[in-house]
Write an enzyme that holds these catalytic residues in place. Structure first.
Site, PDB file in Angstrom:
ATOM      1  CB  THR A 126      -0.961   0.123   1.220  1.00  0.00           C
ATOM      2  OG1 THR A 126      -1.442   1.366   1.422  1.00  0.00           O
ATOM      3  CG2 THR A 126      -0.108  -0.181   2.451  1.00  0.00           C
ATOM      4  CD  GLU A 128      -2.008   5.357   4.596  1.00  0.00           C
ATOM      5  OE1 GLU A 128      -1.942   5.415   5.796  1.00  0.00           O
ATOM      6  OE2 GLU A 128      -2.567   6.081   3.857  1.00  0.00           O
ATOM      7  CE1 TYR A 150      -3.760  -1.696   6.145  1.00  0.00           C
ATOM      8  CE2 TYR A 150      -2.803   0.333   5.201  1.00  0.00           C
ATOM      9  CZ  TYR A 150      -3.480  -0.916   4.893  1.00  0.00           C
ATOM     10  OH  TYR A 150      -3.608  -1.224   3.742  1.00  0.00           O
ATOM     11  CE  LYS A 154      -2.120  -4.338   4.116  1.00  0.00           C
ATOM     12  NZ  LYS A 154      -2.411  -5.435   3.119  1.00  0.00           N
TER      13      LYS A 154
HETATM   14  P1  NDP Z   1     -11.358  -4.704   2.493  1.00  0.00           P
HETATM   15  O1  NDP Z   1     -11.211  -4.147   3.863  1.00  0.00           O
HETATM   16  O2  NDP Z   1     -12.350  -4.533   1.674  1.00  0.00           O
HETATM   17  O3  NDP Z   1     -11.186  -6.464   2.632  1.00  0.00           O
HETATM   18  C1  NDP Z   1     -10.496  -7.052   3.573  1.00  0.00           C
HETATM   19  C2  NDP Z   1     -10.627  -8.312   3.548  1.00  0.00           C
HETATM   20  O4  NDP Z   1      -9.703  -9.095   4.219  1.00  0.00           O
HETATM   21  C3  NDP Z   1     -12.068  -9.135   3.777  1.00  0.00           C
HETATM   22  O5  NDP Z   1     -12.364 -10.158   2.687  1.00  0.00           O
HETATM   23  C4  NDP Z   1     -11.785  -9.650   5.075  1.00  0.00           C
HETATM   24  O6  NDP Z   1     -12.691 -10.583   5.523  1.00  0.00           O
HETATM   25  C5  NDP Z   1     -10.554  -9.994   5.205  1.00  0.00           C
HETATM   26  N1  NDP Z   1      -9.891 -10.316   6.274  1.00  0.00           N
HETATM   27  C6  NDP Z   1      -9.632  -9.566   7.448  1.00  0.00           C
HETATM   28  N2  NDP Z   1      -9.158 -10.056   8.512  1.00  0.00           N
HETATM   29  C7  NDP Z   1      -8.840 -11.212   8.134  1.00  0.00           C
HETATM   30  C8  NDP Z   1      -8.247 -12.568   8.894  1.00  0.00           C
HETATM   31  N3  NDP Z   1      -7.681 -12.271  10.082  1.00  0.00           N
HETATM   32  N4  NDP Z   1      -8.407 -13.706   8.298  1.00  0.00           N
HETATM   33  C9  NDP Z   1      -8.882 -13.754   7.037  1.00  0.00           C
HETATM   34  N5  NDP Z   1      -9.276 -12.733   6.319  1.00  0.00           N
HETATM   35  C10 NDP Z   1      -9.566 -11.559   6.781  1.00  0.00           C
HETATM   36  O7  NDP Z   1     -10.113  -4.307   1.801  1.00  0.00           O
HETATM   37  P2  NDP Z   1      -9.689  -3.929   0.234  1.00  0.00           P
HETATM   38  O8  NDP Z   1     -10.409  -5.157  -0.479  1.00  0.00           O
HETATM   39  O9  NDP Z   1     -10.151  -2.571   0.040  1.00  0.00           O
HETATM   40  O10 NDP Z   1      -8.205  -4.207  -0.027  1.00  0.00           O
HETATM   41  C11 NDP Z   1      -7.699  -5.493  -0.059  1.00  0.00           C
HETATM   42  C12 NDP Z   1      -6.191  -5.564   0.168  1.00  0.00           C
HETATM   43  O11 NDP Z   1      -5.369  -4.407  -0.491  1.00  0.00           O
HETATM   44  C13 NDP Z   1      -5.858  -5.406   1.709  1.00  0.00           C
HETATM   45  O12 NDP Z   1      -4.722  -5.864   2.223  1.00  0.00           O
HETATM   46  C14 NDP Z   1      -5.706  -3.791   1.832  1.00  0.00           C
HETATM   47  O13 NDP Z   1      -5.086  -3.473   3.075  1.00  0.00           O
HETATM   48  C15 NDP Z   1      -5.096  -3.582   0.579  1.00  0.00           C
HETATM   49  N6  NDP Z   1      -4.786  -2.146  -0.115  1.00  0.00           N
HETATM   50  C16 NDP Z   1      -6.230  -1.679  -0.263  1.00  0.00           C
HETATM   51  C17 NDP Z   1      -6.167  -0.285  -0.927  1.00  0.00           C
HETATM   52  C18 NDP Z   1      -7.390   0.336  -1.127  1.00  0.00           C
HETATM   53  O14 NDP Z   1      -7.402   1.450  -1.681  1.00  0.00           O
HETATM   54  N7  NDP Z   1      -8.580  -0.462  -1.313  1.00  0.00           N
HETATM   55  C19 NDP Z   1      -4.893   0.238  -1.303  1.00  0.00           C
HETATM   56  C20 NDP Z   1      -3.709  -0.499  -1.017  1.00  0.00           C
HETATM   57  C21 NDP Z   1      -3.936  -1.593  -0.443  1.00  0.00           C
HETATM   58  P3  NDP Z   1     -14.329 -10.181   6.084  1.00  0.00           P
HETATM   59  O15 NDP Z   1     -15.033  -9.490   5.242  1.00  0.00           O
HETATM   60  O16 NDP Z   1     -15.009 -11.293   6.772  1.00  0.00           O
HETATM   61  O17 NDP Z   1     -14.019  -8.701   7.128  1.00  0.00           O
HETATM   62  P1  GDR Z   2      -6.711   5.681   3.834  1.00  0.00           P
HETATM   63  O1  GDR Z   2      -8.378   5.704   3.333  1.00  0.00           O
HETATM   64  O2  GDR Z   2      -6.600   5.961   5.336  1.00  0.00           O
HETATM   65  O3  GDR Z   2      -6.127   6.813   2.766  1.00  0.00           O
HETATM   66  O4  GDR Z   2      -6.608   4.109   3.579  1.00  0.00           O
HETATM   67  P2  GDR Z   2      -9.663   6.621   3.992  1.00  0.00           P
HETATM   68  O5  GDR Z   2     -10.614   6.929   3.146  1.00  0.00           O
HETATM   69  O6  GDR Z   2      -9.926   6.215   5.296  1.00  0.00           O
HETATM   70  O7  GDR Z   2      -8.972   8.078   4.363  1.00  0.00           O
HETATM   71  C1  GDR Z   2      -8.404   8.917   3.364  1.00  0.00           C
HETATM   72  C2  GDR Z   2      -8.160  10.393   3.829  1.00  0.00           C
HETATM   73  O8  GDR Z   2      -9.213  10.989   4.310  1.00  0.00           O
HETATM   74  C3  GDR Z   2      -9.395  11.571   5.415  1.00  0.00           C
HETATM   75  N1  GDR Z   2     -10.543  11.794   6.094  1.00  0.00           N
HETATM   76  C4  GDR Z   2     -11.436  10.714   6.545  1.00  0.00           C
HETATM   77  N2  GDR Z   2     -11.260   9.324   6.371  1.00  0.00           N
HETATM   78  C5  GDR Z   2     -12.288   8.507   6.895  1.00  0.00           C
HETATM   79  N3  GDR Z   2     -12.113   7.223   6.780  1.00  0.00           N
HETATM   80  N4  GDR Z   2     -13.346   9.186   7.562  1.00  0.00           N
HETATM   81  C6  GDR Z   2     -13.614  10.525   7.731  1.00  0.00           C
HETATM   82  O9  GDR Z   2     -14.482  10.904   8.252  1.00  0.00           O
HETATM   83  C7  GDR Z   2     -12.569  11.315   7.108  1.00  0.00           C
HETATM   84  N5  GDR Z   2     -12.214  12.533   7.004  1.00  0.00           N
HETATM   85  C8  GDR Z   2     -11.222  12.821   6.498  1.00  0.00           C
HETATM   86  C9  GDR Z   2      -8.649  10.578   6.241  1.00  0.00           C
HETATM   87  O10 GDR Z   2      -7.725  11.335   7.352  1.00  0.00           O
HETATM   88  C10 GDR Z   2      -7.329  10.245   5.248  1.00  0.00           C
HETATM   89  O11 GDR Z   2      -6.417  11.217   5.154  1.00  0.00           O
HETATM   90  C11 GDR Z   2      -7.164   3.408   2.404  1.00  0.00           C
HETATM   91  C12 GDR Z   2      -7.274   2.095   2.865  1.00  0.00           C
HETATM   92  O12 GDR Z   2      -8.006   1.394   1.924  1.00  0.00           O
HETATM   93  C13 GDR Z   2      -6.032   1.330   2.998  1.00  0.00           C
HETATM   94  O13 GDR Z   2      -6.293  -0.154   3.525  1.00  0.00           O
HETATM   95  C14 GDR Z   2      -5.272   1.355   1.978  1.00  0.00           C
HETATM   96  O14 GDR Z   2      -3.757   0.781   2.094  1.00  0.00           O
HETATM   97  C15 GDR Z   2      -4.832   2.837   1.569  1.00  0.00           C
HETATM   98  O15 GDR Z   2      -6.057   3.401   1.401  1.00  0.00           O
HETATM   99  C16 GDR Z   2      -4.242   3.069   0.346  1.00  0.00           C
END
Ligand code: NDP
Ligand code: GDR
Length: 323
Positions: A126, A128, A150, A154
């Site tokens: 990520t 992050e 987090y 990661k």
């Molecule tokens: P989500 O939070 O939507 O999905 C996370 C998944 O992980 C869910 O299926 C959840 O299961 C599963 N999970 C959580 N804990 C466990 C565990 N202990 N054992 C097995 N499964 C588990 O994430 P995204 O789909 O958005 O992201 C996918 C991956 O990419 C993640 O690793 C995230 O950190 C990473 N990532 C995401 C980004 C983004 O912008 N979306 C950007 C960069 C990286 P359940 O549904 O049961 O909770």
């Molecule tokens: P992020 O996503 O932390 O970048 O992680 P998020 O959408 O939570 O926050 C993005 C930015 O928005 C600001 N923010 C708020 N965020 C949330 N959630 N709620 C609020 O009310 C709010 N107000 C302002 C946050 O401070 C932040 O700066 C996501 C996740 O999918 C991670 O798992 C992944 O790795 C990174 O993106 C890339």
């Protein structure tokens, strides 16, 4: 010959899009799923793929279950998407986040090393990890500086992937993905929180929207585009690390404007700033450079932020109307 893939985190946003992509390509898809007390397969139903997946029970924190899944499936490819992925929650659950998002990666890599070394591995890394950015635009050579439990977990997952690649010659790649969103995004993430709230406000079901730091800037793309990059990484002869991003960064404030505009509202009339949503340490700005992914993988984002937010708004307007 039919290929097979095991996806951890298949019930999450990316898992649902990736499962659909792989099934459409003719893969046998295994889903590693943690037991939950309530339904967690709704995204797979939305994508119309729930019945097409072979489910294997387990938890990333439980090395035995991870090992069993790898031995049972012996897949051609593993995509490790499972994580406690909400940055804000990681300060309240730092140890769980460390185990699942960090050590959990080692559980998988060890199982591959011992029982299925032909398996190609994708790690969901990520942006992050860049946290307090060390370069204006971040690429594969930018030093890391994570700003949350987090991000720290990661970073361990990223380096253990690199280490197993170099130590044991595994085909293990790390995709450093910047934020990507969709109508299947979890409601706690800011884009979905905003589109859901704008839809509710428009339909008279909510009065205002409380947000934290709306001056934060993110490089937002569409999840459907980003899962293609994951797949492409595992089709290369050589494993490697790739930044996947759009190369455009936008404030949360501007994203709110786009969402509310789409339903004919002015976000300034409804958004309230609430200190409860500020983080102990913030990642103020992220901006990725996807040049390597474009050059090596031939990957380019297809969806701009305006189109993405409009897609999410349309889906939330329909969903809220049905409630
Ligand atoms: P989500 O939070 O939507 O999905 C996370 C998944 O992980 C869910 O299926 C959840 O299961 C599963 N999970 C959580 N804990 C466990 C565990 N202990 N054992 C097995 N499964 C588990 O994430 P995204 O789909 O958005 O992201 C996918 C991956 O990419 C993640 O690793 C995230 O950190 C990473 N990532 C995401 C980004 C983004 O912008 N979306 C950007 C960069 C990286 P359940 O549904 O049961 O909770
Ligand atoms: P992020 O996503 O932390 O970048 O992680 P998020 O959408 O939570 O926050 C993005 C930015 O928005 C600001 N923010 C708020 N965020 C949330 N959630 N709620 C609020 O009310 C709010 N107000 C302002 C946050 O401070 C932040 O700066 C996501 C996740 O999918 C991670 O798992 C992944 O790795 C990174 O993106 C890339």
């Amino acid at each position: 010959m039919t290929k097979s893939a095991l996806i951890t985190g298949i019930t999450g946003q990316d898992g649902a899009y990736l499962a659909k992509l792989l099934l459409d390509k003719g893969y046998t898809v295994y889903g590693f799923v943690a037991r939950r007390s309530s339904d967690s397969r709704w995204r797979l139903r939305e994508m119309g793929v729930e019945a097409d997946i072979v489910y294997l029970d387990g938890d990333m924190a439980d090395a035995c279950s991870v090992q069993r899944a790898v031995i049972q499936a012996k897949p051609d490819e593993i995509y490790n998407l499972a994580a406690q992925s909400f940055v804000a929650a990681s300060w309240n659950q730092p140890v769980t986040t460390g185990i699942v998002d960090g050590l959990g990666v080692t559980h998988l890599l060890e199982a591959i090393r011992q029982f299925s070394p032909h398996t190609r591995f994708y790690q969901a890394s990520t942006s992050e990890m860049f946290g307090l950015i060390q370069a204006e635009q971040q690429d594969e050579n930018t030093p890391f500086y994570p700003r949350s439990p987090y991000g720290v977990a990661k970073l361990y997952g990223h380096w253990i992937t690199v280490n197993y690649r170099e130590s044991f010659n595994l085909h293990a790649s790390s995709g450093i993905l910047f934020n990507h969103e969709s109508p299947l995004r979890g409601i706690e993430f800011v884009t979905r929180k905003v589109t859901d709230a704008a839809a509710r406000i428009k339909q008279g079901k909510q009065q205002e929207l409380a947000l934290g730091n709306i001056d934060a800037k993110r490089d937002w793309g569409f999840a459907g585009d980003y899962v293609e990059a994951m797949w492409l990484m595992l089709q290369q002869d050589k494993p490697d690390d790739f930044v996947v991003a759009t190369g455009v960064t936008t404030t949360v404030r501007e994203m709110c404007r786009i969402a509310f505009d789409h339903v004919g509202l002015d976000y300034r009339d409804f958004v309230k700033i609430d200190p409860a949503f500020f983080r102990p340490a913030e990642v103020e700005v992220l901006l990725g450079n996807p040049a390597k992914a474009q050059r090596v993988l031939g990957w380019k984002p297809k969806t701009d932020l305006d189109t993405l937010i409009r897609m999410m708004m349309d889906a939330d307007m329909k969903r809220v109307a049905k409630e």
